[in-house]
Scaffold this active site. Structure first.
Site, PDB file in Angstrom:
ATOM      1  N   CYS A  20       0.842  -1.193   0.000  1.00 34.28           N
ATOM      2  CA  CYS A  20       0.000   0.000   0.000  1.00 34.28           C
ATOM      3  C   CYS A  20       0.882   1.250   0.000  1.00 34.28           C
ATOM      4  O   CYS A  20       1.573   1.505  -0.971  1.00 34.28           O
ATOM      5  CB  CYS A  20      -0.979  -0.052   1.169  1.00 34.28           C
ATOM      6  SG  CYS A  20      -2.370   1.090   1.013  1.00 34.28           S
ATOM      7  N   GLU A  69      -0.716  -8.791   4.876  1.00 31.99           N
ATOM      8  CA  GLU A  69      -0.540  -8.882   6.329  1.00 31.99           C
ATOM      9  C   GLU A  69      -1.867  -8.826   7.080  1.00 31.99           C
ATOM     10  O   GLU A  69      -1.920  -9.155   8.270  1.00 31.99           O
ATOM     11  CB  GLU A  69       0.405  -7.780   6.824  1.00 31.99           C
ATOM     12  CG  GLU A  69      -0.196  -6.401   6.994  1.00 31.99           C
ATOM     13  CD  GLU A  69      -0.412  -5.637   5.697  1.00 31.99           C
ATOM     14  OE1 GLU A  69      -0.857  -4.473   5.763  1.00 31.99           O
ATOM     15  OE2 GLU A  69      -0.145  -6.197   4.609  1.00 31.99           O
ATOM     16  N   HIS A  91      -3.293  -5.822   0.965  1.00 33.83           N
ATOM     17  CA  HIS A  91      -2.634  -6.030   2.252  1.00 33.83           C
ATOM     18  C   HIS A  91      -2.564  -7.504   2.640  1.00 33.83           C
ATOM     19  O   HIS A  91      -3.448  -8.010   3.348  1.00 33.83           O
ATOM     20  CB  HIS A  91      -3.395  -5.284   3.352  1.00 33.83           C
ATOM     21  CG  HIS A  91      -3.269  -3.804   3.310  1.00 33.83           C
ATOM     22  ND1 HIS A  91      -2.296  -3.117   3.999  1.00 33.83           N
ATOM     23  CD2 HIS A  91      -4.001  -2.861   2.670  1.00 33.83           C
ATOM     24  CE1 HIS A  91      -2.424  -1.816   3.790  1.00 33.83           C
ATOM     25  NE2 HIS A  91      -3.456  -1.638   2.986  1.00 33.83           N
TER      26      HIS A  91
END
Length: 222
Positions: A86, A196, A194
């Site tokens: 990002c 994560e 994302h």
């Protein structure tokens, strides 16, 4: 395996990134943007999402001038691994470590939802946990995620198999539906979604686990 997560003023995914790396087996250090050096022996540097310096000027432009960014470039130029997600993707582009630029979403609105991605290349330390053609679900949360590249660059990325992920339903207008790209030595990955945020079933999905496990596996074998 040692990992460093860079923290800028406005980072808000740094702890998520650290947890994902730790769960995959990394020893993680948090590095403040004013630090001129990375911890000794770092294998991979992660540049997390958020709004570094409030996204003033251009997203990632100020962060690219921070002292730690010079250390990041040295790390990559020595053959080290780096992952930018990002805002981190924006920073990597602004430093010149990845080609292209991230612009305002085509719809001029912030997009926050889970999206389906196609794994375009499994030939990297980041993507070997998937098969090319796999579909994975990964959250996005961005206002400036429109990856822009001219036809010459797009042809180069395709010819060199450096498009890592593409959107199945493009949420931001990115050229060629690109969601993530690799550096020419394949040791740097930048992506808008994302991974994560999808390593824990309690968060709604685990499709990001394979990325972090594959990366750690690559570092162990190296």
């Amino acid at each position: 395996m040692k990992a460093a997560v860079i923290v800028f003023p406005g980072s808000n995914c740094d702890r998520d990134m650290a947890v994902a790396l730790e769960q995959a087996g990394a020893d993680v250090s948090m590095v403040w943007h004013k630090d001129a050096e990375l911890p000794s022996g770092v294998d991979v540097v992660a540049v997390p999402g958020g709004f570094s310096f409030g996204d003033y000027l251009r997203c990632g432009a100020i962060a690219a001038q921070s002292p730690v960014s010079a250390a990041l470039k040295d790390h990559v130029n020595r053959g080290g691994y780096a992952l930018g997600v990002c805002n981190g993707f924006q920073v990597l582009c602004e430093t010149g470590l990845l080609p292209g630029v991230l612009m305002r979403n085509a719809g001029l609105k912030f997009v926050c939802k889970s999206v389906d991605l196609t794994v375009a290349s499994s030939d990297s330390a980041f993507t070997r946990g998937y098969n090319a053609g796999d579909t994975i679900s990964v959250p996005v949360a961005h206002h400036d995620g429109n990856y822009v590249a001219d036809e010459t660059l797009l042809a180069k990325l395709r010819d060199e198999d450096r498009i890592a992920f593409t959107y199945n339903d493009n949420p931001n207008g990115s050229s060629a539906d690109i969601a993530g790209v690799l550096s020419d030595n394949r040791r740097v990955l930048g992506m808008m979604p994302h991974p994560e945020r999808c390593v824990d079933a309690g968060h709604g999905g685990t499709d990001g686990q394979a990325m972090f496990r594959a990366l750690m596996g690559e570092l162990v074998s190296a």
